[in-house]
Design a protein around this motif. Structure first.
Motif, PDB file in Angstrom:
ATOM      1  N   GLU A  65       0.833  -1.202   0.000  1.00  0.00           N
ATOM      2  CA  GLU A  65       0.000   0.000   0.000  1.00  0.00           C
ATOM      3  C   GLU A  65       0.869   1.253   0.000  1.00  0.00           C
ATOM      4  O   GLU A  65       0.669   2.169  -0.810  1.00  0.00           O
ATOM      5  N   GLU A 122     -12.740  -3.712   9.893  1.00  0.00           N
ATOM      6  CA  GLU A 122     -13.322  -3.029   8.732  1.00  0.00           C
ATOM      7  C   GLU A 122     -12.304  -3.143   7.615  1.00  0.00           C
ATOM      8  O   GLU A 122     -11.100  -3.122   7.854  1.00  0.00           O
ATOM      9  N   TRP A 123     -12.774  -3.348   6.379  1.00  0.00           N
ATOM     10  CA  TRP A 123     -11.844  -3.601   5.271  1.00  0.00           C
ATOM     11  C   TRP A 123     -11.838  -2.492   4.250  1.00  0.00           C
ATOM     12  O   TRP A 123     -12.713  -1.628   4.232  1.00  0.00           O
ATOM     13  N   ASP A 124     -10.844  -2.578   3.347  1.00  0.00           N
ATOM     14  CA  ASP A 124     -10.619  -1.523   2.350  1.00  0.00           C
ATOM     15  C   ASP A 124     -11.465  -1.779   1.104  1.00  0.00           C
ATOM     16  O   ASP A 124     -10.959  -2.085   0.037  1.00  0.00           O
ATOM     17  N   LYS A 221     -16.349   7.329   2.629  1.00  0.00           N
ATOM     18  CA  LYS A 221     -14.968   7.363   3.148  1.00  0.00           C
ATOM     19  C   LYS A 221     -13.996   6.752   2.156  1.00  0.00           C
ATOM     20  O   LYS A 221     -12.878   7.249   1.968  1.00  0.00           O
ATOM     21  N   GLN A 222     -14.426   5.640   1.534  1.00  0.00           N
ATOM     22  CA  GLN A 222     -13.551   4.980   0.562  1.00  0.00           C
ATOM     23  C   GLN A 222     -13.318   5.860  -0.666  1.00  0.00           C
ATOM     24  O   GLN A 222     -12.207   5.954  -1.181  1.00  0.00           O
ATOM     25  N   LEU A 224     -13.644   9.146  -0.795  1.00  0.00           N
ATOM     26  CA  LEU A 224     -12.859  10.303  -0.370  1.00  0.00           C
ATOM     27  C   LEU A 224     -11.368   9.962  -0.379  1.00  0.00           C
ATOM     28  O   LEU A 224     -10.538  10.705  -0.911  1.00  0.00           O
ATOM     29  N   LYS A 225     -11.048   8.804   0.163  1.00  0.00           N
ATOM     30  CA  LYS A 225      -9.649   8.408   0.259  1.00  0.00           C
ATOM     31  C   LYS A 225      -9.013   8.188  -1.111  1.00  0.00           C
ATOM     32  O   LYS A 225      -7.968   8.767  -1.408  1.00  0.00           O
ATOM     33  N   VAL A 229      -8.547  12.461  -1.454  1.00  0.00           N
ATOM     34  CA  VAL A 229      -7.415  12.756  -0.561  1.00  0.00           C
ATOM     35  C   VAL A 229      -6.071  12.394  -1.200  1.00  0.00           C
ATOM     36  O   VAL A 229      -5.193  13.251  -1.337  1.00  0.00           O
ATOM     37  N   PHE A 230      -5.925  11.119  -1.606  1.00  0.00           N
ATOM     38  CA  PHE A 230      -4.624  10.738  -2.171  1.00  0.00           C
ATOM     39  C   PHE A 230      -4.302  11.469  -3.469  1.00  0.00           C
ATOM     40  O   PHE A 230      -3.176  11.951  -3.634  1.00  0.00           O
ATOM     41  N   LEU A 233      -3.133  14.815  -2.552  1.00  0.00           N
ATOM     42  CA  LEU A 233      -1.792  14.803  -1.960  1.00  0.00           C
ATOM     43  C   LEU A 233      -0.701  14.746  -3.033  1.00  0.00           C
ATOM     44  O   LEU A 233       0.448  15.049  -2.762  1.00  0.00           O
TER      45      LEU A 233
ATOM     46  N   VAL B  12      -6.506  14.537   7.861  1.00  0.00           N
ATOM     47  CA  VAL B  12      -6.098  14.069   6.526  1.00  0.00           C
ATOM     48  C   VAL B  12      -5.469  12.670   6.644  1.00  0.00           C
ATOM     49  O   VAL B  12      -5.786  11.768   5.877  1.00  0.00           O
ATOM     50  N   ALA B  15      -8.192  10.136   7.288  1.00  0.00           N
ATOM     51  CA  ALA B  15      -9.005   9.906   6.085  1.00  0.00           C
ATOM     52  C   ALA B  15      -8.232   9.074   5.069  1.00  0.00           C
ATOM     53  O   ALA B  15      -8.793   8.226   4.380  1.00  0.00           O
ATOM     54  N   ALA B  16      -6.919   9.326   4.992  1.00  0.00           N
ATOM     55  CA  ALA B  16      -6.109   8.639   3.993  1.00  0.00           C
ATOM     56  C   ALA B  16      -5.929   7.157   4.336  1.00  0.00           C
ATOM     57  O   ALA B  16      -5.861   6.321   3.454  1.00  0.00           O
ATOM     58  N   LEU B  17      -5.845   6.847   5.616  1.00  0.00           N
ATOM     59  CA  LEU B  17      -5.577   5.465   6.005  1.00  0.00           C
ATOM     60  C   LEU B  17      -6.850   4.660   6.274  1.00  0.00           C
ATOM     61  O   LEU B  17      -6.799   3.449   6.464  1.00  0.00           O
ATOM     62  N   ALA B  18      -8.001   5.340   6.298  1.00  0.00           N
ATOM     63  CA  ALA B  18      -9.265   4.638   6.563  1.00  0.00           C
ATOM     64  C   ALA B  18      -9.413   3.453   5.602  1.00  0.00           C
ATOM     65  O   ALA B  18      -8.989   3.555   4.456  1.00  0.00           O
ATOM     66  N   PRO B  19      -9.997   2.357   5.999  1.00  0.00           N
ATOM     67  CA  PRO B  19     -10.683   2.134   7.279  1.00  0.00           C
ATOM     68  C   PRO B  19      -9.767   1.666   8.417  1.00  0.00           C
ATOM     69  O   PRO B  19     -10.262   1.410   9.494  1.00  0.00           O
ATOM     70  N   HIS B  20      -8.460   1.550   8.159  1.00  0.00           N
ATOM     71  CA  HIS B  20      -7.600   1.032   9.230  1.00  0.00           C
ATOM     72  C   HIS B  20      -7.099   2.164  10.110  1.00  0.00           C
ATOM     73  O   HIS B  20      -6.638   3.178   9.605  1.00  0.00           O
ATOM     74  N   TYR B  25      -0.788   0.763  11.264  1.00  0.00           N
ATOM     75  CA  TYR B  25       0.386   0.938  10.406  1.00  0.00           C
ATOM     76  C   TYR B  25       1.633   1.135  11.260  1.00  0.00           C
ATOM     77  O   TYR B  25       2.659   0.516  11.052  1.00  0.00           O
TER      78      TYR B  25
END
Lengths: 388, 363
Positions: A65, A122-124, A221-222, A224-225, A229-230, A233, B12, B15-20, B25
């Protein structure tokens, strides 16, 4: 056991021969005891090495990741972009399959590690863990391959069994399967809604309000990430990163769909009627799990990347035994099958996936136009005989 | 703007690492660098008696300190399984920057305590929960204090005494500790040193299974208090020890109408599995619905439903984990395998677990 060959009334149109293996009640109970013993032996042996295994996988997943997200900064350089997509896809595949799917089955609950507890994990992926535990752990694993009860047979949109009544809608079977494959994480998310039951008026909109809220919360949330967000960034590389993340999610979808569909839909997998499964004993339940699942052969790396769902038979017999144990259990399960004259459905990935797509294609047509490939079936004498 | 930067940065990252969670990490890099989890690293290990080990832990930045007498939950991994137990720090109470000193007595059937006694080593990282508990010194420190402890119950009261010393307490204190034999008297040297350096402290160690002493011996008797702490009626008394000692001292105070001056905490011995072959008995308590039922031997799921509760369930055969819930305390039996589980605060599957004796379940 006894074998009988008959031309079944249902299949008169095609004239196919069906061979039936009939197991006695006692034989199935003996099978159940053998599997219970196998299970007890593995459970008693769980310990530090199983813990080390899952943490090793988690470490690898986090590594891929981080690498995938990091490579996004080199997204302007095509080979780096491709490597980034690959890393992120591998990370998501490991997260969903060898970690998420297995942890949420309770396989690592015995470790009492809050972060690896089936109820807390909870999973990705966009599907909320609690909804998946209901649609998968409970519905699918309890009612495996019972037509009309196991909603994984066709996910409510496809025809995946000859016993499902044909109608012209199913001419689109291949299209629906392809769409589900591409958007698999979203299909999995929507699974618990039972959308077809809403369309048919069997389910009220009010029933799904809570589910929809949970989906919104998780999926936003998924999204957004991965898509805000990424990419943000990476600054000016925003669109390239979005494309990379879309691709990684797509690769994960294609792969997980393919592995999962090989688990229950290749030829030779048996389905059941609700009447056959009423008041099942544990032995009969085991037998149904065996006959209703199919394995894929492959290298250790292939098994890890498939979340050990390549050992679907072992997984369905023992859904809460840590997946890294399935390879060691498999030869014993196979030996038990052989001892009782039962099929052990396994094959290479290309064989199983081809067989699955062939079935999807054939089932888009009415039964009378196609031939039933599955000419072997196992029946159980439901009642104990000769009780004085 | 600048002062809002840290909280913006943290949202941030989350939010970036969600759901973990972020710690999932960080722990792979170094378990002591934590975002929100509280952990402690063992920085010192002493084995003062054959049955005890004293660990000094340096906690992560989330530690907020403890008050003398409180306890913490310590968790450690044994054969792949995380086990959690409660221990009271023995050092003087301190704030977020202090260490945690734990003395752990290995009971014969204490799986975790024996493991720690045998294997705990400098550098080990253990899970911690913030200190909690109402057995503490009052904010207004008592002018006269009596401390009574038995066995491993010494740690919370020693912490209180050490706190008074650190605060240069202006009063008097009598410390009576019950140990089985001199070899079991952990902290004997510390207590003697404290008494030598502080004339206001009076220390007595009473041996319950060792008669070769000048002073009293044997289990608690009223004379122990009337002779060693004659002004007990004017003092606040802090008591921690095994059930027999607790009961005897409580009775002594009740008879003299001094209940208000007695502060106590029982440390729970590890629960021993009742014999599953005995007729079923006990009470099944449902913690979050404040109900209970007389244990009738059925599975917890069935008994909860019979009591009018509607816990989540699925397969009812132990495969789907829909009904798993936290067992707060008590012993349960897996109806499929016959295995018994005596640990507290563990997840169990309600549909295949039957209570053996008293069980408290969080549904």
């Amino acid at each position: 056991m006894q074998l009988s060959t008959s031309t079944e009334a249902d299949d008169k149109s095609t004239g196919s021969k069906k061979t039936e293996l009939i197991l006695s009640y006692e034989e199935v109970e003996a099978l159940g005891r053998e599997l219970d013993e196998l299970r007890a032996r593995i459970v008693a042996d769980l310990g530090q090495s199983d813990r080390d295994y899952i943490y090793k996988i988690i470490k690898a997943q986090r590594g891929f990741e981080v690498a995938g997200r990091g490579l996004a900064y080199l997204g302007w350089f095509p080979p780096a972009w491709i490597a980034g997509v690959g890393s992120l896809a591998v990370s998501k595949i490991l997260d969903n399959m060898e970690i998420g799917h297995n942890v949420m089955h309770g396989q690592y609950d015995w470790m009492r590690e809050p972060s690896l507890n089936s109820r807390e994990f909870e999973w990705d992926t966009v599907c909320p863990a609690d909804q998946w535990r209901h649609s998968h752990n409970y519905m699918h694993h309890t009612f495996t391959n019972i037509v009309g009860e196991d909603r994984d047979i066709g996910y409510g949109i496809m025809r995946m069994d000859r016993d499902q009544e044909w109608n012209p809608y199913y001419l689109g079977n291949l299209l629906y399967a392809s769409m589900l494959m591409v958007g698999f994480e979203w299909g999995v998310m929507l699974h618990d809604l039972e959308a077809e039951n809403i369309v048919q008026g069997k389910r009220k909109w009010t029933d799904i309000k809570g589910l929809a809220k949970g989906m919104w919360r998780k999926a936003s949330k998924q999204v957004l990430k991965d898509y805000i967000v990424f990419p943000a960034l990476t600054g000016p590389l925003f669109p390239i990163t979005v494309a990379g993340n879309v691709s990684a999610n797509l690769v994960r979808n294609l792969w997980t769909f393919s592995i999962i569909f090989c688990g229950h839909f290749p030829s030779g997998v048996q389905t059941f009627t609700p009447e056959e499964c009423e008041n099942e004993t544990k032995g009969q339940w085991y037998l149904r799990q065996m006959l209703g699942s199919a394995n894929i052969t492959g290298t250790p790396l292939f098994h890890i990347m498939s979340g050990n769902l390549s050992h679907q038979i072992e997984h369905h017999l023992f859904p809460d035994i840590p997946a890294n144990r399935y390879p060691e259990i498999a030869p014993e399960v196979r030996a038990i099958c052989e001892k009782h004259g039962l099929p052990y459905n396994t094959g290479t990935f290309s064989h199983q996936i081809f067989s699955t797509w062939k079935k999807i294609a054939k089932l888009s047509l009415p039964n009378s136009w196609t031939e039933d490939d599955d000419n072997f079936s196992v029946k159980v004498e439901r009642e104990r005989k000769g009780v004085a | 703007m600048l002062d809002r930067f840290p909280s913006m940065l943290s949202s941030v990252i989350e939010a970036a690492l969600a759901p973990h969670p972020v710690d999932r990490y960080l722990e792979l890099v170094d378990p002591m660098i934590t975002w929100s989890d509280l952990r402690g690293r063992v920085v010192d290990v002493r084995r003062d008696t054959a049955r005890t080990v004293t660990l000094t832990l340096a906690p992560t930045r989330q530690w907020t300190g403890f008050r003398a007498g409180q306890y913490i939950q310590l968790s450690t991994v044994i054969k792949g399984v995380r086990h959690t137990r409660c221990f009271s720090p023995a050092n003087a109470e301190c704030g977020p920057d202090g260490f945690i000193e734990l003395t752990i007595t290995a009971h014969d059937d204490g799986f975790v305590s024996r493991h720690l006694r045998d294997h705990a080593a400098t550098g080990d990282v253990m899970g911690l929960q913030p200190a909690t508990g109402d057995f503490v010194l009052p904010q207004q420190r008592p002018e006269q204090a009596v401390f009574i402890s038995g066995g491993s119950g010494i740690t919370p009261v020693l912490s209180m005494l050490r706190t008074l010393v650190a605060e240069r307490h202006n009063g008097s204190a009598v410390f009576i500790h019950y140990a089985t034999t001199p070899a079991d008297a952990v902290y004997a040297d510390e207590l003697n040193a404290l008494a030598a350096a502080n004339p206001w402290i009076d220390v007595h160690t009473i041996y319950t299974r060792h008669t070769d002493t000048d002073g009293p011996n044997g289990h608690f008797r009223p004379e122990h208090l009337t002779e060693l702490a004659p002004r007990f009626a004017q003092a606040q008394t802090f008591l921690c020890g095994p059930a027999g000692l607790m009961d005897a001292v409580r009775e002594f105070y009740t008879e003299r109408d001094l209940d208000d001056a007695l502060h106590s905490e029982a440390f729970t011995a590890p629960s021993v599995a009742p014999d599953p072959n005995e007729p079923v008995s006990g009470t099944l308590s449902f913690a979050s619905s404040a109900r209970s039922a007389e244990n009738d031997g059925h599975t917890i799921l069935e008994q909860a439903e019979a009591a009018g509760l509607t816990p989540e369930f699925g397969c009812r055969m132990g495969i789907c984990f829909s009904c798993s819930a936290v067992k707060k305390s008590g012993c349960t039996r897996n109806v499929l395998t016959g295995d018994v589980d005596t640990d507290s605060d563990t997840h169990i599957q309600l549909c295949i677990s039957a209570p053996v004796g008293d069980v408290e379940i969080d549904i």
